[in-house]
Motif scaffolding. Sequence first.
Motif, mmCIF file in Angstrom:
data_model
loop_
_atom_site.group_PDB
_atom_site.id
_atom_site.type_symbol
_atom_site.label_atom_id
_atom_site.label_comp_id
_atom_site.label_asym_id
_atom_site.label_seq_id
_atom_site.Cartn_x
_atom_site.Cartn_y
_atom_site.Cartn_z
ATOM 1 N N SER A 55 40.056 5.259 -17.233
ATOM 2 C CA SER A 55 39.118 4.699 -18.199
ATOM 3 C C SER A 55 37.686 4.849 -17.708
ATOM 4 N N PHE A 56 37.453 4.554 -16.450
ATOM 5 C CA PHE A 56 36.114 4.651 -15.871
ATOM 6 C C PHE A 56 35.587 6.077 -15.963
ATOM 7 N N ALA A 57 36.437 7.053 -15.647
ATOM 8 C CA ALA A 57 35.991 8.445 -15.647
ATOM 9 C C ALA A 57 35.494 8.863 -17.023
ATOM 10 N N LEU A 58 36.240 8.491 -18.064
ATOM 11 C CA LEU A 58 35.816 8.838 -19.422
ATOM 12 C C LEU A 58 34.531 8.109 -19.813
ATOM 13 N N LEU A 59 34.435 6.844 -19.456
ATOM 14 C CA LEU A 59 33.233 6.083 -19.790
ATOM 15 C C LEU A 59 31.999 6.675 -19.102
ATOM 16 N N ARG A 60 32.129 7.036 -17.826
ATOM 17 C CA ARG A 60 30.978 7.569 -17.091
ATOM 18 C C ARG A 60 30.531 8.911 -17.656
ATOM 19 N N GLU A 61 31.497 9.772 -17.931
ATOM 20 C CA GLU A 61 31.137 11.098 -18.438
ATOM 21 C C GLU A 61 30.543 11.000 -19.838
ATOM 22 N N GLN A 62 31.133 10.153 -20.684
ATOM 23 C CA GLN A 62 30.613 9.990 -22.041
ATOM 24 C C GLN A 62 29.215 9.371 -22.046
ATOM 25 N N ALA A 63 28.910 8.592 -21.006
ATOM 26 C CA ALA A 63 27.585 7.985 -20.908
ATOM 27 C C ALA A 63 26.539 8.978 -20.416
ATOM 28 N N GLY A 64 26.977 10.180 -20.038
ATOM 29 C CA GLY A 64 26.044 11.233 -19.676
ATOM 30 C C GLY A 64 25.625 11.274 -18.224
ATOM 31 N N PHE A 65 26.410 10.656 -17.331
ATOM 32 C CA PHE A 65 26.004 10.628 -15.926
ATOM 33 C C PHE A 65 26.587 11.772 -15.102
ATOM 34 N N GLY A 66 27.443 12.584 -15.700
ATOM 35 C CA GLY A 66 27.961 13.742 -14.972
ATOM 36 C C GLY A 66 29.467 13.845 -15.052
ATOM 37 N N GLU A 67 29.983 15.010 -14.651
ATOM 38 C CA GLU A 67 31.424 15.256 -14.702
ATOM 39 C C GLU A 67 32.150 14.251 -13.814
#
Length: 293
Positions: A50-62
């Motif tokens: 869940s965290f990985a998708l949230l971080r990437e969708q927020a635009g902070f990087g792969e």
Amino acid sequence: MNITSTEITSQPEVWRQSLAVLDHARELLTRPGERVLVIGCGTSAFVAESFALLREQAGFGETDAAYASEPRPWRPYDAVIGISRSGTTTEVIAALAGVPQGVRRIVVTGVEDSPVARAADDVLLLDFADERSVVQTRFPTTFLFLARAAFGEDVSTLPDMAEAALAAPAPQPPDGFDHVVYLGRGWTYGLAQEAALKIREAAQAWAEAYPLLDYRHGPLAVAHPGSLVWLLGTHDDDLAREIAATGATVVSRAAADPLVELALAQRLAVETAVSRGLDPDSPRRLTRSIVLS
């Protein structure tokens, strides 16, 4: 009241407390452009997804997620985030030890003086969210609440929403159900997996989780009048009708926040355990942390 129920009920206040470390969380989790791998086992692996998708969708990087217990070919990451409530999970310790030199190691844990924390370059300490119960509830939701705040979401109303939802009378486990399915989409698929794990851990019951639209591709075949299918944090009218046609009961709370839904799913797991005469604080064959010799 059992310990697990007390910890579930405490979540709104613990989420509020977590905002005291929001600046530190931003510093560790939101460096723009960093390629990040997030690892964990069990609940922590689902939180990592869940965290990985949230971080990437927020635009902070792969951002990728992986099970710490499953070795994989190394890719050029800038940082690895290891999640371990106890700080003693053997596979997380081993995975962090294998991180190449020059790659930043960040640990999210509930125990400051722990092997996992000592293996880290930076620690996001959530000791106020640590738990006595074997079954994790408030530690994973607190981390995701804090991460969403760090990524720029307005989470200010979520504690009040969770408080109201948890103050309502607990639902009685439905009679005649022998099968529970959680469906999620995007970052809520990790939550769906975690909700199903709670049923398996606490209530020793048959529970599954799938990505929402993939449910048609085989798993729908076992839906029956004894199935409870919960669309967690998402909805699809056509799929809901197909599921209902099997005789299964469909639950959809699309208006609720997914973390609030997860708290309610945790409570359903505990109530199901109690209705079966089980102690949700002491799941069969499980311990607070998996430490291998």
